[in-house]
Motif scaffolding. Structure first.
Motif, PDB file in Angstrom:
ATOM      1  N   HIS A 231       6.803  -6.394   3.430  1.00 63.75           N
ATOM      2  CA  HIS A 231       7.041  -5.828   4.761  1.00 63.75           C
ATOM      3  C   HIS A 231       8.546  -5.735   5.006  1.00 63.75           C
ATOM      4  O   HIS A 231       9.262  -6.729   4.831  1.00 63.75           O
ATOM      5  N   PHE A 232       8.979  -4.541   5.414  1.00 59.00           N
ATOM      6  CA  PHE A 232      10.399  -4.298   5.618  1.00 59.00           C
ATOM      7  C   PHE A 232      10.613  -3.510   6.904  1.00 59.00           C
ATOM      8  O   PHE A 232       9.835  -2.605   7.211  1.00 59.00           O
ATOM      9  N   ASP A 233      11.657  -3.864   7.653  1.00 58.31           N
ATOM     10  CA  ASP A 233      12.048  -3.135   8.858  1.00 58.31           C
ATOM     11  C   ASP A 233      13.039  -2.051   8.458  1.00 58.31           C
ATOM     12  O   ASP A 233      14.128  -2.364   7.965  1.00 58.31           O
ATOM     13  N   LEU A 234      12.669  -0.801   8.683  1.00 59.07           N
ATOM     14  CA  LEU A 234      13.531   0.324   8.319  1.00 59.07           C
ATOM     15  C   LEU A 234      13.804   1.185   9.534  1.00 59.07           C
ATOM     16  O   LEU A 234      12.971   1.290  10.442  1.00 59.07           O
ATOM     17  N   LEU A 235      14.970   1.815   9.552  1.00 59.46           N
ATOM     18  CA  LEU A 235      15.265   2.761  10.619  1.00 59.46           C
ATOM     19  C   LEU A 235      14.355   3.970  10.450  1.00 59.46           C
ATOM     20  O   LEU A 235      14.156   4.468   9.333  1.00 59.46           O
ATOM     21  N   ALA A 236      13.815   4.439  11.543  1.00 57.09           N
ATOM     22  CA  ALA A 236      12.887   5.565  11.516  1.00 57.09           C
ATOM     23  C   ALA A 236      13.532   6.791  10.850  1.00 57.09           C
ATOM     24  O   ALA A 236      12.850   7.545  10.144  1.00 57.09           O
ATOM     25  N   ASP A 237      14.827   6.980  11.048  1.00 59.80           N
ATOM     26  CA  ASP A 237      15.540   8.134  10.463  1.00 59.80           C
ATOM     27  C   ASP A 237      15.552   8.102   8.935  1.00 59.80           C
ATOM     28  O   ASP A 237      15.812   9.128   8.294  1.00 59.80           O
TER      29      ASP A 237
ATOM     30  N   LYS B  60       0.865  -1.179   0.000  1.00 61.96           N
ATOM     31  CA  LYS B  60       0.000   0.000   0.000  1.00 61.96           C
ATOM     32  C   LYS B  60       0.893   1.216   0.000  1.00 61.96           C
ATOM     33  O   LYS B  60       1.848   1.255   0.747  1.00 61.96           O
ATOM     34  N   PRO B  61       0.738   2.169  -0.809  1.00 64.54           N
ATOM     35  CA  PRO B  61      -0.384   2.384  -1.710  1.00 64.54           C
ATOM     36  C   PRO B  61      -0.142   1.936  -3.150  1.00 64.54           C
ATOM     37  O   PRO B  61      -1.072   1.953  -3.948  1.00 64.54           O
ATOM     38  N   TRP B  62       1.098   1.540  -3.519  1.00 67.79           N
ATOM     39  CA  TRP B  62       1.427   1.345  -4.927  1.00 67.79           C
ATOM     40  C   TRP B  62       1.577  -0.104  -5.353  1.00 67.79           C
ATOM     41  O   TRP B  62       1.920  -0.387  -6.502  1.00 67.79           O
ATOM     42  N   GLY B  63       1.410  -1.051  -4.444  1.00 71.49           N
ATOM     43  CA  GLY B  63       1.512  -2.458  -4.811  1.00 71.49           C
ATOM     44  C   GLY B  63       2.914  -2.916  -5.145  1.00 71.49           C
ATOM     45  O   GLY B  63       3.113  -3.769  -6.000  1.00 71.49           O
ATOM     46  N   ILE B  64       3.905  -2.385  -4.454  1.00 67.56           N
ATOM     47  CA  ILE B  64       5.310  -2.723  -4.712  1.00 67.56           C
ATOM     48  C   ILE B  64       5.745  -3.861  -3.794  1.00 67.56           C
ATOM     49  O   ILE B  64       5.420  -3.877  -2.607  1.00 67.56           O
ATOM     50  N   SER B  65       6.498  -4.821  -4.353  1.00 66.65           N
ATOM     51  CA  SER B  65       7.090  -5.894  -3.555  1.00 66.65           C
ATOM     52  C   SER B  65       8.513  -6.127  -4.032  1.00 66.65           C
ATOM     53  O   SER B  65       8.899  -5.662  -5.105  1.00 66.65           O
ATOM     54  N   ASP B  66       9.269  -6.870  -3.229  1.00 62.19           N
ATOM     55  CA  ASP B  66      10.616  -7.198  -3.687  1.00 62.19           C
ATOM     56  C   ASP B  66      10.507  -8.339  -4.699  1.00 62.19           C
ATOM     57  O   ASP B  66       9.415  -8.833  -4.990  1.00 62.19           O
ATOM     58  N   VAL B  67      11.631  -8.763  -5.249  1.00 58.37           N
ATOM     59  CA  VAL B  67      11.610  -9.771  -6.310  1.00 58.37           C
ATOM     60  C   VAL B  67      11.099 -11.131  -5.830  1.00 58.37           C
ATOM     61  O   VAL B  67      10.714 -11.965  -6.636  1.00 58.37           O
TER      62      VAL B  67
END
Length: 111
Positions: A99-105, A87-94
C-alpha cells in the motif's frame, strides 16, 4: 478516480538485479506523496516492454499496476490516492509493503 479502479504509476528502473535466467529481475524506485523513497524488485516483462540490459543506462520508466483502495486530501490540499500493488500483479516493495500513498496527478487510469 474511484475506489476499486485499476491504475498505473511510473517507477524508475535503477538496475538489473539478476540477468542469469529469463526473465531478468529489475530494481525499481519511486517516491510517494510524502517524499518517501520506495524500492521494488520485479521481473522485467511485468513492468516494461523495453529490452533492459545490465549496466544501463536506464532511460525508460517502468509501469506499475495497482488498485485504488482509498482517497485522501493532504494538509496542503493535494489529492492523495492510496493504491494496493498486490492487485493485479502481486508486486510489493522489498519489505513486503503493498500500500502506497501517491499523488493523484501521478496516476494513469486504465481505460
Amino acid at each position: 478516480m474511484k475506489i476499486g479502479q485499476q491504475v498505473h504509476f511510473s517507477a524508475r528502473i535503477s538496475r538489473v538485479i539478476d540477468s542469469s535466467s529469463y526473465p531478468d529481475w529489475l530494481e525499481l524506485r519511486f517516491t510517494d506523496a510524502h517524499g518517501k523513497d520506495w524500492v521494488l524488485e520485479e521481473k522485467a516483462p511485468v513492468v516494461t516492454c523495453e529490452d533492459v540490459v545490465p549496466g544501463g543506462p536506464y532511460e525508460e520508466e517502468a509501469s506499475i499496476a495497482a488498485m485504488i483502495v482509498d482517497k485522501q486530501i493532504a494538509s496542503d490540499g493535494r489529492p492523495i490516492v492510496v493504491v494496493n500493488t498486490d492487485k493485479p500483479w502481486g508486486i510489493s516493495d522489498v519489505s513486503g509493503n503493498t500500500h502506497f500513498d501517491l499523488l493523484a496527478d501521478n496516476l494513469i487510469l486504465d481505460p
